[in-house]
Write an enzyme that holds these catalytic residues in place. Structure first.
Site, PDB file in Angstrom:
ATOM      1  N   LYS A 141       0.844  -1.205   0.000  1.00 33.37           N
ATOM      2  CA  LYS A 141       0.000   0.000   0.000  1.00 33.37           C
ATOM      3  C   LYS A 141       0.876   1.251   0.000  1.00 33.37           C
ATOM      4  O   LYS A 141       0.595   2.211  -0.704  1.00 33.37           O
ATOM      5  CB  LYS A 141      -0.948  -0.007   1.208  1.00 33.37           C
ATOM      6  CG  LYS A 141      -2.125  -0.972   1.029  1.00 33.37           C
ATOM      7  CD  LYS A 141      -2.909  -1.196   2.309  1.00 33.37           C
ATOM      8  CE  LYS A 141      -3.937  -2.326   2.115  1.00 33.37           C
ATOM      9  NZ  LYS A 141      -4.569  -2.749   3.363  1.00 33.37           N
ATOM     10  N   GLN A 191      -4.973  -2.054   9.488  1.00 35.01           N
ATOM     11  CA  GLN A 191      -4.715  -3.338   8.837  1.00 35.01           C
ATOM     12  C   GLN A 191      -5.300  -4.475   9.683  1.00 35.01           C
ATOM     13  O   GLN A 191      -5.007  -4.594  10.867  1.00 35.01           O
ATOM     14  CB  GLN A 191      -3.200  -3.531   8.664  1.00 35.01           C
ATOM     15  CG  GLN A 191      -2.821  -4.778   7.906  1.00 35.01           C
ATOM     16  CD  GLN A 191      -3.315  -4.768   6.460  1.00 35.01           C
ATOM     17  OE1 GLN A 191      -3.200  -3.777   5.750  1.00 35.01           O
ATOM     18  NE2 GLN A 191      -3.895  -5.883   6.026  1.00 35.01           N
ATOM     19  N   ASP A 243     -11.625   2.888   3.670  1.00 34.47           N
ATOM     20  CA  ASP A 243     -11.993   1.483   3.472  1.00 34.47           C
ATOM     21  C   ASP A 243     -13.507   1.335   3.264  1.00 34.47           C
ATOM     22  O   ASP A 243     -13.960   0.328   2.728  1.00 34.47           O
ATOM     23  CB  ASP A 243     -11.588   0.653   4.706  1.00 34.47           C
ATOM     24  CG  ASP A 243     -10.348  -0.184   4.449  1.00 34.47           C
ATOM     25  OD1 ASP A 243     -10.016  -0.393   3.273  1.00 34.47           O
ATOM     26  OD2 ASP A 243      -9.735  -0.637   5.424  1.00 34.47           O
TER      27      ASP A 243
END
Lengths: 352, 352
Positions: free
Chosen positions: B113, B157, B180
């Site tokens: 990422k 995460q 997200d």
């Protein structure tokens, strides 16, 4: 005012197998009532004219899922629980309704909600604001109820006047008093596995409650929801999925909807189209929950109209295994679920 | 580690009709690439070995939806937009990643990422907390990023260590930095008509983006989503419904899933079962989006395993009209959508 869209289907039918429930052991003990000789426009009403146990004239006719009776039982349960709660801890649930403007239908709904509250022991509060009030006045009113510890649920009666932002006003209701369950945070939790909504919207909750109280299995069944509204179709689909049904949602853009409904074990129709679902759309033995309440012209009626559902009842009851009538099916469940949500909220306020 | 559940299906296939897209006019101009002689385990990779325009050996083979190429195009678009934005108003998007513990796979994801951010001009921030840190330390870290105006997106995460409440931690991310899109408020808005989520979860957004970029029509089509996870299946179904598909969701409790997928024009498989969807489950001409990335034992591979999707590619590509390969289909889209959401958030912060 009668709807202009209306598929006529034969009005009179016989052989509806009526299945109301005993008052105290609804899930366990079931009696059948029927007047086999009388044409049955509203089978639920007919059901109480005679009380012959397990009398059926046809194996092909559907059980009638009696929402009025189930609603009565739920309201009795709520009354009893509130009475005990009041006695034990002095807590009385409170429901506030915010009404803006002078729509007669809205005034009637609010009056019915207040009456239903009083009947079970919920204190009702009402704020009636003029049609030309400002958005800020409505928001202030909601803010006051948000702060008031004696109010456990807040309803904003819809529709609001056109000059108001409905989303902004509904979002102002504190999430833990949103007994309508329309807040996106509640809907999000309803959609997500492992999350729990604080409240489930009343009408779809009522649909599922009817299936539960009639011991109709949902898990693994194919379910079709007709309509994808925020207040019925979409949350009904989410609820069915939470109960492990395999769910399809059909809507105005769906091609050949009858082919899809024909595969369903359970159909929830919530589209506002009189008699849209015909007999040919239904799989033999399916269970039909008809949320639609549509007024259609009827010169023979003293009122000039009559109420029909989204499902052509007369055709459906010959094919389905169980069906809700209109009126007297889902309708009475909505208000019962509102009372239930308000009681839940009051209990939660005590626990927290 | 290879998955233990695996339906073997023939590995080698030929005749995959590869359909990558030109860089600048993805929707308008399409070239076909194919190596008709070479067995094709990963058709996307094969596609670039030869570049014969419009070469097909069979009418029955599926177009390959090239996620790697589309992802590259999107990242190029984002790079260009960020560069212009930086020049015009001096704004640089920032993405913060919170990593707890020492899982190697999580560390790899975070590294990827960060690299992807750097490549497009997004500033990346990272907090790496030890496995045995407290929930409060993680919440404090999120709170700091919530307040930091140079951070426009925050990722936690997953998975978190077992002693932490995942829901509580995810909910701590400020809704307007939830790139997200997992916050229930976002999901609720996604589910509701007339509401707009701030962010759409990256993987399902990537699936729909692939359909759009390949000009695959969704409106009125029958779509089946396999799997109902919070991060892929459920939001994918909601997105398809927002685009007027008629959507069914099937899951572990569904009886005869193949009968339902067989009716679908579009299948999104997101269930984590290698090769679950067989050729016999697919309607001829259907479009297949395969989200699954499953490692299965393969002694012939130098690594001892290979990656397969939820769909038996070799069978499906003979029946479907278009299909995503695994790897190189949906996978690269997820990170592209994350970058896109971060850019959206930065733009929004400037507008507000």
């Amino acid at each position: 005012m009668a709807s202009t869209i209306f598929n006529e289907c034969s009005i009179y039918t016989t052989n509806a197998r009526i299945l109301p429930l005993t008052k105290f052991q609804l899930r366990q003990s079931v009696h059948f009532y029927l007047n086999p000789k009388r044409p049955c426009r509203n089978p639920r009403q007919t059901a109480f004219l005679t009380t012959t146990t397990v009398a059926m004239t046809s194996d092909t006719s559907a059980k009638v899922i009696d929402g009025k009776l189930v609603s009565k039982q739920i309201r009795d349960e709520i009354t009893s629980e509130i009475s005990k709660m009041k006695e034990a801890i002095g807590l009385v649930p409170g429901l506030a309704v915010v009404l803006v403007g002078d729509r007669k239908d809205s005034a009637t709904y609010v009056r019915n909600k207040k009456k239903a509250c009083e009947a079970v022991g919920i204190t009702s509060y009402e704020s009636h604001l003029p049609e030309d009030c400002t958005e800020e006045e409505v928001l202030k009113c909601i803010s006051d109820y948000n702060k008031d510890p004696s109010v456990h649920g807040i309803l904003v009666q819809l529709p609001l006047p056109h000059h108001m932002n409905e989303e902004k006003i509904l979002n102002a209701v504190k999430i833990d008093k949103d007994v309508d369950g329309f807040h996106p945070l509640n809907i999000g939790r309803l959609a997500m596995r492992g999350r729990e909504p604080l409240f489930v919207p009343c009408t779809p909750k009522g649909c599922i409650e009817l299936l539960h109280r009639y011991s109709i299995s949902i898990k693994g069944k194919r379910a079709v929801v007709i309509g994808r509204s925020n207040i019925v179709g979409m949350p009904a689909a989410l609820l069915l999925q939470r109960e492990d049904a395999t769910v399809s949602i059909i809507h105005s853009r769906t091609e050949n909807p009858g082919e899809i409904t024909k595969e369903a074990d359970i159909i929830i129709a919530a589209v506002g189209q009189p008699n849209m679902v015909r007999g040919s759309w239904i799989k033999p033995g399916a269970v039909i929950i008809d949320v639609g309440i549509n007024a259609v012209d009827d010169p023979k009626s003293p009122r000039g109209y009559r109420l029909v559902g989204d499902v052509c009842y007369e055709e459906a009851c010959k094919i389905a295994s169980a069906i809700t009538p209109v009126p007297g099916g889902v309708g009475p469940m909505t208000i019962a679920m509102l009372l239930s949500n308000t009681l839940t909220s009051a209990k939660r306020s005590w626990q927290n």
